[in-house]
Design an enzyme around this catalytic site. Structure first.
Site, PDB file in Angstrom:
ATOM      1  N   ASP A  86      -8.015  -5.254  -0.189  1.00  0.00           N
ATOM      2  CA  ASP A  86      -8.463  -6.080  -1.322  1.00  0.00           C
ATOM      3  C   ASP A  86      -8.133  -7.551  -1.169  1.00  0.00           C
ATOM      4  OD1 ASP A  86      -7.538  -3.214  -2.916  1.00  0.00           O
ATOM      5  OD2 ASP A  86      -9.543  -4.051  -3.170  1.00  0.00           O
TER       6      ASP A  86
ATOM      7  N   HIS B  84       0.860  -1.187   0.000  1.00  0.00           N
ATOM      8  CA  HIS B  84       0.000   0.000   0.000  1.00  0.00           C
ATOM      9  C   HIS B  84       0.892   1.233   0.000  1.00  0.00           C
ATOM     10  CE1 HIS B  84      -3.159   2.814   1.164  1.00  0.00           C
ATOM     11  NE2 HIS B  84      -4.004   1.863   0.767  1.00  0.00           N
TER      12      HIS B  84
HETATM   13  C1  SDX Z   1      -6.128   0.185  -2.877  1.00  0.00           C
HETATM   14  O1  SDX Z   1      -4.412   4.685  -1.896  1.00  0.00           O
HETATM   15  C2  SDX Z   1      -5.332   4.044  -1.314  1.00  0.00           C
HETATM   16  O2  SDX Z   1      -5.757   4.385  -0.231  1.00  0.00           O
HETATM   17  C3  SDX Z   1      -5.867   2.874  -2.093  1.00  0.00           C
HETATM   18  C4  SDX Z   1      -6.896   2.011  -1.360  1.00  0.00           C
HETATM   19  C5  SDX Z   1      -8.155   2.772  -1.135  1.00  0.00           C
HETATM   20  O3  SDX Z   1      -8.908   2.378  -0.230  1.00  0.00           O
HETATM   21  O4  SDX Z   1      -8.440   3.679  -1.927  1.00  0.00           O
HETATM   22  O5  SDX Z   1      -6.366   1.579  -0.127  1.00  0.00           O
HETATM   23  C6  SDX Z   1      -7.277   0.784  -2.187  1.00  0.00           C
HETATM   24  O6  SDX Z   1      -5.871   0.575  -3.982  1.00  0.00           O
HETATM   25  C7  SDX Z   1      -5.287  -0.839  -2.150  1.00  0.00           C
HETATM   26  C8  SDX Z   1      -4.061  -1.300  -2.993  1.00  0.00           C
HETATM   27  C9  SDX Z   1      -4.579  -2.385  -3.947  1.00  0.00           C
HETATM   28  N1  SDX Z   1      -3.479  -2.757  -4.911  1.00  0.00           N
HETATM   29  C10 SDX Z   1      -2.913  -3.958  -4.843  1.00  0.00           C
HETATM   30  O7  SDX Z   1      -3.103  -4.794  -3.967  1.00  0.00           O
HETATM   31  C11 SDX Z   1      -1.982  -4.227  -6.022  1.00  0.00           C
HETATM   32  C12 SDX Z   1      -0.678  -4.841  -5.492  1.00  0.00           C
HETATM   33  N2  SDX Z   1      -0.017  -3.780  -4.720  1.00  0.00           N
HETATM   34  C13 SDX Z   1       1.047  -3.047  -5.438  1.00  0.00           C
HETATM   35  O8  SDX Z   1       0.672  -2.743  -6.754  1.00  0.00           O
HETATM   36  C14 SDX Z   1       1.519  -1.890  -4.586  1.00  0.00           C
HETATM   37  O9  SDX Z   1       1.672  -2.321  -3.305  1.00  0.00           O
HETATM   38  C15 SDX Z   1       0.784  -0.578  -4.565  1.00  0.00           C
HETATM   39  C16 SDX Z   1       0.490  -0.054  -5.937  1.00  0.00           C
HETATM   40  C17 SDX Z   1      -0.485  -0.700  -3.810  1.00  0.00           C
HETATM   41  C18 SDX Z   1       1.725   0.368  -3.884  1.00  0.00           C
HETATM   42  O10 SDX Z   1       2.892   0.363  -4.686  1.00  0.00           O
HETATM   43  P1  SDX Z   1       4.151   1.199  -4.260  1.00  0.00           P
HETATM   44  O11 SDX Z   1       3.760   2.613  -4.063  1.00  0.00           O
HETATM   45  O12 SDX Z   1       5.281   0.893  -5.200  1.00  0.00           O
HETATM   46  O13 SDX Z   1       4.462   0.587  -2.839  1.00  0.00           O
HETATM   47  P2  SDX Z   1       5.761   0.849  -2.083  1.00  0.00           P
HETATM   48  O14 SDX Z   1       6.458   2.084  -2.602  1.00  0.00           O
HETATM   49  O15 SDX Z   1       5.459   0.791  -0.642  1.00  0.00           O
HETATM   50  O16 SDX Z   1       6.627  -0.431  -2.516  1.00  0.00           O
HETATM   51  C19 SDX Z   1       7.804  -0.700  -1.791  1.00  0.00           C
HETATM   52  C20 SDX Z   1       8.516  -1.775  -2.581  1.00  0.00           C
HETATM   53  C21 SDX Z   1       8.722  -1.422  -4.048  1.00  0.00           C
HETATM   54  O17 SDX Z   1       9.948  -2.073  -4.443  1.00  0.00           O
HETATM   55  P3  SDX Z   1      11.281  -1.129  -4.552  1.00  0.00           P
HETATM   56  O18 SDX Z   1      10.981  -0.060  -5.584  1.00  0.00           O
HETATM   57  O19 SDX Z   1      11.511  -0.559  -3.161  1.00  0.00           O
HETATM   58  O20 SDX Z   1      12.349  -2.112  -4.997  1.00  0.00           O
HETATM   59  O21 SDX Z   1       7.746  -2.993  -2.561  1.00  0.00           O
HETATM   60  C22 SDX Z   1       7.429  -3.381  -3.879  1.00  0.00           C
HETATM   61  C23 SDX Z   1       7.599  -2.152  -4.760  1.00  0.00           C
HETATM   62  O22 SDX Z   1       7.975  -2.523  -6.083  1.00  0.00           O
HETATM   63  N3  SDX Z   1       6.059  -3.836  -3.869  1.00  0.00           N
HETATM   64  C24 SDX Z   1       5.670  -5.079  -4.126  1.00  0.00           C
HETATM   65  C25 SDX Z   1       4.277  -5.080  -3.937  1.00  0.00           C
HETATM   66  N4  SDX Z   1       3.883  -3.856  -3.568  1.00  0.00           N
HETATM   67  C26 SDX Z   1       4.981  -3.085  -3.528  1.00  0.00           C
HETATM   68  N5  SDX Z   1       6.331  -6.174  -4.516  1.00  0.00           N
HETATM   69  C27 SDX Z   1       5.600  -7.295  -4.711  1.00  0.00           C
HETATM   70  N6  SDX Z   1       4.266  -7.379  -4.538  1.00  0.00           N
HETATM   71  C28 SDX Z   1       3.565  -6.286  -4.156  1.00  0.00           C
HETATM   72  N7  SDX Z   1       2.244  -6.359  -4.007  1.00  0.00           N
END
Ligand code: SDX
Length: 392
Positions: free
Chosen positions: A327, A270
């Protein structure tokens, strides 16, 4: 300690904002709506209580609740002519595409008569959107399965009406169970509002130009559809079905950690929560309750819990602070309730309409509000002399 803080005024004119609706502490996994915790609201309130709280700033007393529930209920029916819009879509169109189109089309039905700077008209538009979203969403589902539309009923609660409009058929009314209706209500509460997420920011930014609320909500629906945002609940179920068995979990955990692999563990991580999303815990509880009530033994729930356990003990996920989000469990409980995966994000949009409308109203009612104008860091070439075509 109240969670109130203010940005530099110049900051708010770039599209970020101040808001009193929702407070999130991502490190502690705290989510408050006007000061009430999501756990307390999910346990003790119904969805229209939370809608009232977000719109007006406090939980309704008995009289306020009676009037608000009635006002919303009496706006649930849509203009009969609106059903013509559905026939323009292919039967297999994704319901989110239909929802986006029909809500945008509401501009043509109601916008001409909506002066967004008139408080009463703003509230009528808000009631219409909150009240009609479940009706329009259920119609999108009925159209996709070739069943007749159901009219809303005034003797049902908001959550019960949505289940009725989704699943009743002329030959048989929907058999409502209090546990199922309560679970539906709780799922709506968990998705109501979440500070300045992508779709809410989209609604605010489009609304800041003075665009009508129906068009702004249609823009929010488009943003929510993305798999990184609201589309994740559908993506989680598809991922679990692809993993298939707990013996395959480690292979997918490995893919999720591979920088060169675009695969993400859907339902994990998140932008704000670097701790367990408090909504995920409530959702998991609802999941167990619904499966027990329906006497269902969904292997996907066992698989999800096994995946969660492995991921939470994996160094990569621990170090990156990736926890289950709202989710992760919602798809399993929605599948148990009878929703097809294509309707999962639609349900999210139905619930989030309350947050979108409340955030839009807060922005429009703020006298200092200006049009949003996010700035950029320019990374293109410096100014240079023009090169005529013959010399290029
Ligand atoms: C919602 O914003 C909100 O409030 C949204 C929401 C709402 O109520 O409106 O809460 C609803 O959208 C929840 C999120 C649903 N999405 C997913 O579950 C999709 C899977 N999640 C990822 O796509 C991701 O976690 C995000 C998009 C939600 C966040 O992505 P970020 O901003 O890249 O997260 P981060 O910066 O904290 O990531 C840290 C690291 C990154 O790697 P590095 O760049 O540091 O090497 O963790 C990695 C990311 O690439 N990472 C993941 C991951 N999520 C982040 N790696 C593997 N699997 C994942 N799910």
């Amino acid at each position: 300690e109240t969670g109130h803080f203010t940005y530099d005024p110049g900051f708010t004119s770039t599209g970020s904002c101040e808001s009193a609706l929702t407070f999130i502490d991502g490190d502690e996994g705290i989510l408050l709506h006007r000061g009430y915790s999501i756990e307390d609201l999910a346990e003790n309130s119904d969805f229209l209580d939370v809608a009232y709280l977000l719109l007006y700033g406090d939980l309704p007393n008995k009289d306020q609740k009676k009037k608000f529930d009635r006002d919303v209920t009496y706006h649930t029916m849509v203009h009969e002519q609106l059903s013509n819009f559905y026939r323009g879509f292919r039967r297999d169109a994704h319901p989110m595409a239909v929802l986006c189109g029909v809500i945008g089309a509401l501009s043509a039905f109601y916008h001409d008569s909506t002066d967004i700077h008139d408080e009463r008209q703003r509230m009528v538009a808000s009631f219409r959107l909150i009240a009609k979203m479940p009706t329009i969403a259920a119609m999108a589902y009925k159209y996709s399965v070739g069943q007749p539309f159901n009219y809303p009923r005034n003797d049902l609660t908001y959550a019960e009406n949505f289940l009725h409009m989704m699943f009743a058929v002329p030959a048989e009314p929907y058999k409502m169970s209090p546990t199922i209706a309560r679970a539906m209500d709780r799922i709506l509460i968990l998705h109501a509002d979440h500070e300045q997420n992508a779709s809410t920011s989209t609604v605010r930014l489009s609304g800041s130009s003075g665009a009508n609320p129906f068009a702004c909500i249609a823009a929010g629906i488009a943003s929510l559809w993305g798999p990184a945002h609201g589309g994740a609940n559908e993506a989680v179920l598809n991922m679990l079905q692809e993993i298939g068995h707990k013996d395959n979990i480690n292979e997918y955990i490995k893919k999720a950690k591979d920088k060169d692999d675009p695969f993400r563990l859907m339902g994990f991580g998140h932008r704000v929560y670097k701790n367990y999303d408090p909504r995920a815990k409530v959702m998991q509880k609802s999941c167990h309750e619904v499966l027990a009530e329906l006497d269902l033994d969904d292997p996907l729930l066992e698989l999800a819990m096994a995946l969660e356990k492995i991921a939470l003990e994996d160094d990569y996920f621990v170090e990156k602070k990736l926890f289950p989000n709202v989710d992760f469990y919602s798809g399993i409980v929605l599948k148990a309730l009878g929703f097809p995966t294509s309707m999962f994000t639609v349900l999210f949009a139905v619930a989030r309409t309350v947050g979108w409308v409340a955030q839009w109203k807060e922005m429009i009612e703020d006298p200092s509000q200006k049009i949003g104008r996010p700035r950029q860091l320019y990374t293109g070439p410096a100014q240079r002399a023009y090169v005529p075509l013959g010399d290029r």
